[in-house]
Design a protein around this motif. Structure first.
Motif, short mmCIF file in Angstrom:
data_model
loop_
_atom_site.label_atom_id
_atom_site.label_comp_id
_atom_site.label_asym_id
_atom_site.label_seq_id
_atom_site.Cartn_x
_atom_site.Cartn_y
_atom_site.Cartn_z
N ILE A 122 0.51 -1.14 0.02
CA ILE A 122 -0.17 0.17 0.14
C ILE A 122 0.65 1.55 -0.08
N PHE A 123 2.01 1.38 0.61
CA PHE A 123 2.28 2.56 1.39
C PHE A 123 3.92 2.89 0.50
N ARG A 124 4.39 1.96 -0.17
CA ARG A 124 5.79 2.30 -1.43
C ARG A 124 5.15 2.76 -2.70
N PRO A 125 4.28 2.79 -3.12
CA PRO A 125 3.88 3.31 -4.78
C PRO A 125 3.17 5.00 -4.09
N VAL A 126 2.92 5.01 -2.31
CA VAL A 126 2.31 6.72 -2.34
C VAL A 126 4.12 6.96 -2.19
N VAL A 127 5.30 6.28 -1.58
CA VAL A 127 6.03 7.31 -1.63
C VAL A 127 6.85 7.56 -2.20
N ASP A 128 7.10 6.33 -2.99
CA ASP A 128 7.43 7.06 -4.58
C ASP A 128 6.81 7.35 -5.56
N ALA A 129 5.81 7.48 -5.46
CA ALA A 129 4.82 9.37 -5.98
C ALA A 129 4.83 10.32 -5.28
#
Length: 486
Positions: free
Chosen positions: A293-300
């Motif tokens: 859930i949160f890795r894509p948010v961080v990567d964005a």
């Protein structure tokens, strides 16, 4: 009589939608969210009778996302026009709700119900013109439909048991004998939940139906611009004081896909939303889920450095298993606070309510690890369990003090405390019935929310003449005052 003022504009409006504002005879304003010229009104029922009571000072606003999903599904499926009134968030009295209902040509008026809100539900029903169809859903309606259908003083056309997106839409379209919908004397054999949605990714959520959502309204009633998400249904655990096991009779724990959750966070973060709160009973499951859930948010690029803030519910025994890398990711993405149920202060007491994996030492270890990552907890405790001893209460207060000391700063550990209530559907409720307590007495006792921080509710034991712990009332009150002071 209430009058329609029109719509109000939000300078941050993201979808060119504006809710409808109503001016009441008292001069107070109320807001209707959803479709103009609606034929269905869904009401988020308050816990308090705001004609005579005030909300707890510790009440935190959260919108009725369940009603918003209901409205979104039936609008998409059948093009039914629906409005939602958050009578709880706007602190409306039953009479004010009736006044609002009277100004529109609603064919159907629906209310959600919990046991603490049931007295208010009944007063709202009596304030609504009986020519309109009245329906009720929610936990209380699901577990005790007879309290609605078999009360001659109440005019209720249908009770909806369990999750009702599909059954509500079919009922509105005139179907009969729908599983989960009771229209006459409560026959539990008809309260099947076969129509429970299975794939949550397929359920629509139109944000127009979410009261005070930051996509269309600048601030919620507490002055915040906060985005709420509900990404799962029910809870897979079996705490004896919780009705979740009874409510999931044929609806197991389900969640949206991790990719859908991540995509939704990112899509709204692009619109400038930074404050996100999950309303799931269980938002964190394991390392892999947090990463997905949160890795894509961080990567964005949406992290704590970009002012992202996340709040959610979690379990201590699950948090205990998270790796240091996962906690570091949570810190980086902006997880600021976790609500955790501790409830009791010793291993034996925790086991007695089926908190089987929990220990006081684990609680302290997890709170410390989180605080080291600048993630803080709001810890929930309860006092007044059946058979609870003075030592049990002392252990609970001491554990609350210990974890407060691990993060004593203003924005550190927070303690929230409740007086135990035997809500219908819980194992403890059924155990008390087996020991001779009457259903009527237990329901009356549970009308109070148990929020012991609210002075108006602290003496409900004496009012109802029911006391469940083994500690004298005045001694128990001292422990209640002690935990309130932490």
């Amino acid at each position: 009589m209430a009058t329609v003022l029109g719509s109000f504009l939000n300078r941050n409006n993201m979808n060119n939608y504006t809710p409808e504002v109503i001016k009441l005879e008292s001069g107070k304003h109320a807001t209707l969210f959803g479709d103009k010229k609606a034929t269905v009104l869904l009401i988020n029922t308050p816990l308090y009778d705001f004609a005579t009571e005030s909300a707890s000072e510790f009440e935190v606003y959260q919108p009725p996302l369940g009603l918003a999903y209901l409205a979104s599904f039936t609008h998409k499926n059948s093009n039914t026009l629906v409005q939602i009134l958050d009578a709880s968030g706007e602190q409306l009295s039953p009479e004010e709700v009736g006044e609002i209902v009277s100004i529109h040509d609603y064919k159907v008026v629906g209310l959600n119900s919990t046991t603490p809100s049931f007295k208010v539900v009944k007063r709202i029903i009596k304030s609504v013109d009986p020519c309109r169809k009245i329906i009720v859903g929610g936990p209380h309606a699901t577990l005790l439909p007879e309290t609605l259908l078999e009360d001659p003083a109440l005019k209720v056309d249908a009770v909806f048991c369990g999750e009702s997106e599909i059954s509500f839409d079919r009922w509105l379209n005139g179907e009969k004998n729908i599983p989960g919908v009771l229209c006459q004397k409560a026959d539990r054999s008809q309260a099947s939940l076969d129509y429970t949605p299975k794939n949550l990714d397929d359920l629509p959520l139109d944000r127009r139906y979410v009261p005070f959502d930051p996509t269309h309204t600048e601030f919620n009633p507490q002055g915040r611009s906060r985005f709420f998400m509900l990404t799962s249904r029910t809870c897979p655990f079996n705490c004896y004081f919780c009705a979740a096991p009874a409510l999931r009779r044929s609806a197991s724990f389900r969640k949206q896909s991790d990719s859908k959750i991540a995509e939704e966070i990112i899509s709204y973060a692009k619109l400038g939303i930074r404050d996100v709160r999950f309303l799931d009973e269980l938002a964190i499951l394991n390392d892999q889920q947090v990463e997905a859930i949160f890795r894509p948010v961080v990567d964005a690029g949406y992290t704590s450095e970009a002012d992202m803030e996340f709040r959610m519910h979690a379990r201590i025994d699950i948090l205990n298993k998270l790796s240091d890398e996962t906690l570091a990711l949570m810190k980086r993405v902006g997880v600021k606070r976790l609500n955790v149920g501790v409830e009791r202060g010793s291993v034996a007491a925790m086991r007695s309510v089926n908190k089987v994996n929990l220990t006081p030492e684990m609680v302290k270890r997890v709170v410390k690890r989180l605080a080291d990552n600048e993630i803080f907890v709001t810890a929930y405790f309860m006092l007044g369990f059946p058979g609870e001893s003075e030592k049990d209460m002392s252990d609970t207060v001491n554990l609350a003090r210990d974890i407060k000391a691990l993060a004593p700063q203003t924005e550190g550990t927070k303690i929230n405390s409740f007086k135990f209530r035997p809500y219908p559907g819980t194992k403890i409720y059924y155990d008390l019935l087996d020991h001779g307590y009457t259903k009527a007495k237990l329901i009356e006792y549970s009308y109070d929310s148990g929020e012991i921080n609210d002075k108006k509710n602290r003496f409900v034991d004496q009012q109802v003449n029911l006391h469940l712990s083994n500690v004298p009332f005045d001694v128990e009150q001292k422990y209640i005052e002690s935990i309130r002071a932490i």
